[in-house]
Design an enzyme around this catalytic site. Sequence first.
Site, PDB file in Angstrom:
ATOM      1  N   THR A 147       1.815  46.225  40.527  1.00  0.00           N
ATOM      2  CA  THR A 147       2.577  45.284  39.703  1.00  0.00           C
ATOM      3  C   THR A 147       2.826  45.871  38.320  1.00  0.00           C
ATOM      4  O   THR A 147       2.052  46.702  37.825  1.00  0.00           O
ATOM      5  CB  THR A 147       1.840  43.932  39.555  1.00  0.00           C
ATOM      6  OG1 THR A 147       0.582  44.136  38.919  1.00  0.00           O
ATOM      7  CG2 THR A 147       1.640  43.259  40.897  1.00  0.00           C
ATOM      8  N   TYR A 152      -7.081  38.363  24.170  1.00  0.00           N
ATOM      9  CA  TYR A 152      -6.913  39.511  25.084  1.00  0.00           C
ATOM     10  C   TYR A 152      -8.282  40.017  25.553  1.00  0.00           C
ATOM     11  O   TYR A 152      -8.501  40.237  26.753  1.00  0.00           O
ATOM     12  CB  TYR A 152      -6.137  40.608  24.371  1.00  0.00           C
ATOM     13  CG  TYR A 152      -5.892  41.854  25.199  1.00  0.00           C
ATOM     14  CD1 TYR A 152      -4.994  41.833  26.271  1.00  0.00           C
ATOM     15  CD2 TYR A 152      -6.542  43.048  24.911  1.00  0.00           C
ATOM     16  CE1 TYR A 152      -4.758  42.981  27.020  1.00  0.00           C
ATOM     17  CE2 TYR A 152      -6.309  44.199  25.650  1.00  0.00           C
ATOM     18  CZ  TYR A 152      -5.412  44.167  26.707  1.00  0.00           C
ATOM     19  OH  TYR A 152      -5.182  45.303  27.452  1.00  0.00           O
TER      20      TYR A 152
HETATM   21  N1  LIG Z   1      -1.515  50.850  26.954  1.00  0.00           N
HETATM   22  C1  LIG Z   1      -2.774  50.723  26.608  1.00  0.00           C
HETATM   23  O1  LIG Z   1      -3.251  51.315  25.622  1.00  0.00           O
HETATM   24  C2  LIG Z   1      -3.698  49.864  27.442  1.00  0.00           C
HETATM   25  C3  LIG Z   1      -5.071  49.937  27.175  1.00  0.00           C
HETATM   26  C4  LIG Z   1      -5.943  49.178  27.954  1.00  0.00           C
HETATM   27  C5  LIG Z   1      -5.458  48.388  28.974  1.00  0.00           C
HETATM   28  N2  LIG Z   1      -4.126  48.334  29.199  1.00  0.00           N
HETATM   29  C6  LIG Z   1      -3.679  47.504  30.328  1.00  0.00           C
HETATM   30  O2  LIG Z   1      -2.953  48.317  31.229  1.00  0.00           O
HETATM   31  C7  LIG Z   1      -1.971  47.541  31.922  1.00  0.00           C
HETATM   32  C8  LIG Z   1      -0.626  48.241  31.836  1.00  0.00           C
HETATM   33  O3  LIG Z   1      -0.370  48.508  30.505  1.00  0.00           O
HETATM   34  P1  LIG Z   1       0.835  49.444  30.017  1.00  0.00           P
HETATM   35  O4  LIG Z   1       0.602  49.624  28.569  1.00  0.00           O
HETATM   36  O5  LIG Z   1       1.020  50.611  30.909  1.00  0.00           O
HETATM   37  O6  LIG Z   1       1.996  48.487  30.396  1.00  0.00           O
HETATM   38  P2  LIG Z   1       3.298  48.002  29.677  1.00  0.00           P
HETATM   39  O7  LIG Z   1       3.978  49.173  29.068  1.00  0.00           O
HETATM   40  O8  LIG Z   1       2.950  46.804  28.847  1.00  0.00           O
HETATM   41  O9  LIG Z   1       4.060  47.449  30.924  1.00  0.00           O
HETATM   42  C9  LIG Z   1       4.615  48.278  31.891  1.00  0.00           C
HETATM   43  C10 LIG Z   1       5.821  47.594  32.482  1.00  0.00           C
HETATM   44  O10 LIG Z   1       5.405  46.432  33.206  1.00  0.00           O
HETATM   45  C11 LIG Z   1       6.393  45.420  33.114  1.00  0.00           C
HETATM   46  N3  LIG Z   1       5.703  44.139  32.976  1.00  0.00           N
HETATM   47  C12 LIG Z   1       5.029  43.698  31.892  1.00  0.00           C
HETATM   48  N4  LIG Z   1       4.548  42.460  32.136  1.00  0.00           N
HETATM   49  C13 LIG Z   1       4.918  42.142  33.395  1.00  0.00           C
HETATM   50  C14 LIG Z   1       4.726  40.993  34.207  1.00  0.00           C
HETATM   51  N5  LIG Z   1       4.077  39.898  33.784  1.00  0.00           N
HETATM   52  N6  LIG Z   1       5.203  41.026  35.478  1.00  0.00           N
HETATM   53  C15 LIG Z   1       5.879  42.096  35.933  1.00  0.00           C
HETATM   54  N7  LIG Z   1       6.127  43.182  35.190  1.00  0.00           N
HETATM   55  C16 LIG Z   1       5.641  43.203  33.934  1.00  0.00           C
HETATM   56  C17 LIG Z   1       7.239  45.730  31.882  1.00  0.00           C
HETATM   57  O11 LIG Z   1       8.607  45.727  32.234  1.00  0.00           O
HETATM   58  P3  LIG Z   1       9.449  44.347  32.143  1.00  0.00           P
HETATM   59  O12 LIG Z   1       9.427  43.948  30.705  1.00  0.00           O
HETATM   60  O13 LIG Z   1      10.789  44.700  32.653  1.00  0.00           O
HETATM   61  O14 LIG Z   1       8.748  43.374  32.999  1.00  0.00           O
HETATM   62  C18 LIG Z   1       6.803  47.104  31.427  1.00  0.00           C
HETATM   63  O15 LIG Z   1       7.840  48.021  31.350  1.00  0.00           O
HETATM   64  C19 LIG Z   1      -2.045  46.143  31.291  1.00  0.00           C
HETATM   65  O16 LIG Z   1      -2.829  45.321  32.088  1.00  0.00           O
HETATM   66  C20 LIG Z   1      -2.722  46.390  29.943  1.00  0.00           C
HETATM   67  O17 LIG Z   1      -3.396  45.263  29.478  1.00  0.00           O
HETATM   68  C21 LIG Z   1      -3.228  49.046  28.445  1.00  0.00           C
END
Ligand SMILES: NC(=O)c1ccc[n+]([C@@H]2O[C@H](COP(=O)([O-])OP(=O)(O)OC[C@H]3O[C@@H](n4cnc5c(N)ncnc54)[C@H](OP(=O)(O)O)[C@@H]3O)[C@@H](O)[C@H]2O)c1
Length: 243
Positions: free
Chosen positions: A12, A150
């Site tokens: 997802t 969060y």
């Molecule tokens: N980046 C970090 O530093 C970090 C650190 C710790 C944990 N995390 C966790 O890692 C996971 C992924 O983070 P990320 O930073 O790679 O992701 P992201 O860049 O926030 O999201 C990746 C893609 O997912 C889509 N998306 C977001 N929310 C969505 C939803 N509710 N349903 C379906 N698609 C959705 C978005 O596209 P659309 O807008 O088109 O939907 C976005 O392009 C999250 O759970 C986050 O909490 C991230």
Amino acid sequence: MGKLDGKVAVITAATSGMALATGKLFVEEGAYVFITGRNQQKLDEAVKSIGRNVTGVQGDASNLADLDRLFDQVKKEKGRIDILFASAGYGDAAPIGAVTEEQFDTTFNTNVRGTLFTVQKALPLMPDESSIILNGSIAGIKGFPAFCVYNASKAAVRSFARTWLVDLKDRRIRVNVLSPGPIETGVWDHIPKEAKEQFIRMVPRGTIGQPEEIATAALFLASSDSGFVNGIELFVDGGTAQI
Ligand SMILES: NC(=O)c1ccc[n+]([C@@H]2O[C@H](COP(=O)([O-])OP(=O)(O)OC[C@H]3O[C@@H](n4cnc5c(N)ncnc54)[C@H](OP(=O)(O)O)[C@@H]3O)[C@@H](O)[C@H]2O)c1
């Protein structure tokens, strides 16, 4: 031979960031991958960038009707899910005293309610010995200032894995949490530069993690290499939360 030959994976929120990198690696390792995202154009681009053995299904991972549509399509096209990576997550800053009802609901709807129903709705398609990976965060064991909502939501995600592994033990379905540290993805576009730099200074090696470094850890949890690994929280954070 790939580590995921013949496997079907659902990831997802995989139109960018670490989940997209994971989708690419899973396909390179032989899997067929379903990815989701809310924005159709971003989804189309992500599908194109993966290139083969991939289906994009538009939808919000916190919306139960969208989840039903996703799993209906997976059922029709492939009939099963060997690997589920529930990666959708949301978080923004507000110290206690300034938390709004809307912020709380958006965060918990995506990270907690969305994760639970993603897994619950996928389960009928998951055969014995399949693998579930939940995207947590080092925030779940930390008190990062102004991120209480969060932080708490990710602690709930970690808790789910402990109970679900017991609930699913007769099917030998493994449930693990992958908890990233700061990773270079789109989420940092909305966070002030100083705050980002502060997070990066906490990483022992002094640089932010890359999405590909999460993908290789997800591959480990998805494949039989981690066959005796169950219920853990795998921190992929360069040691940030360990010191
Ligand atoms: N980046 C970090 O530093 C970090 C650190 C710790 C944990 N995390 C966790 O890692 C996971 C992924 O983070 P990320 O930073 O790679 O992701 P992201 O860049 O926030 O999201 C990746 C893609 O997912 C889509 N998306 C977001 N929310 C969505 C939803 N509710 N349903 C379906 N698609 C959705 C978005 O596209 P659309 O807008 O088109 O939907 C976005 O392009 C999250 O759970 C986050 O909490 C991230």
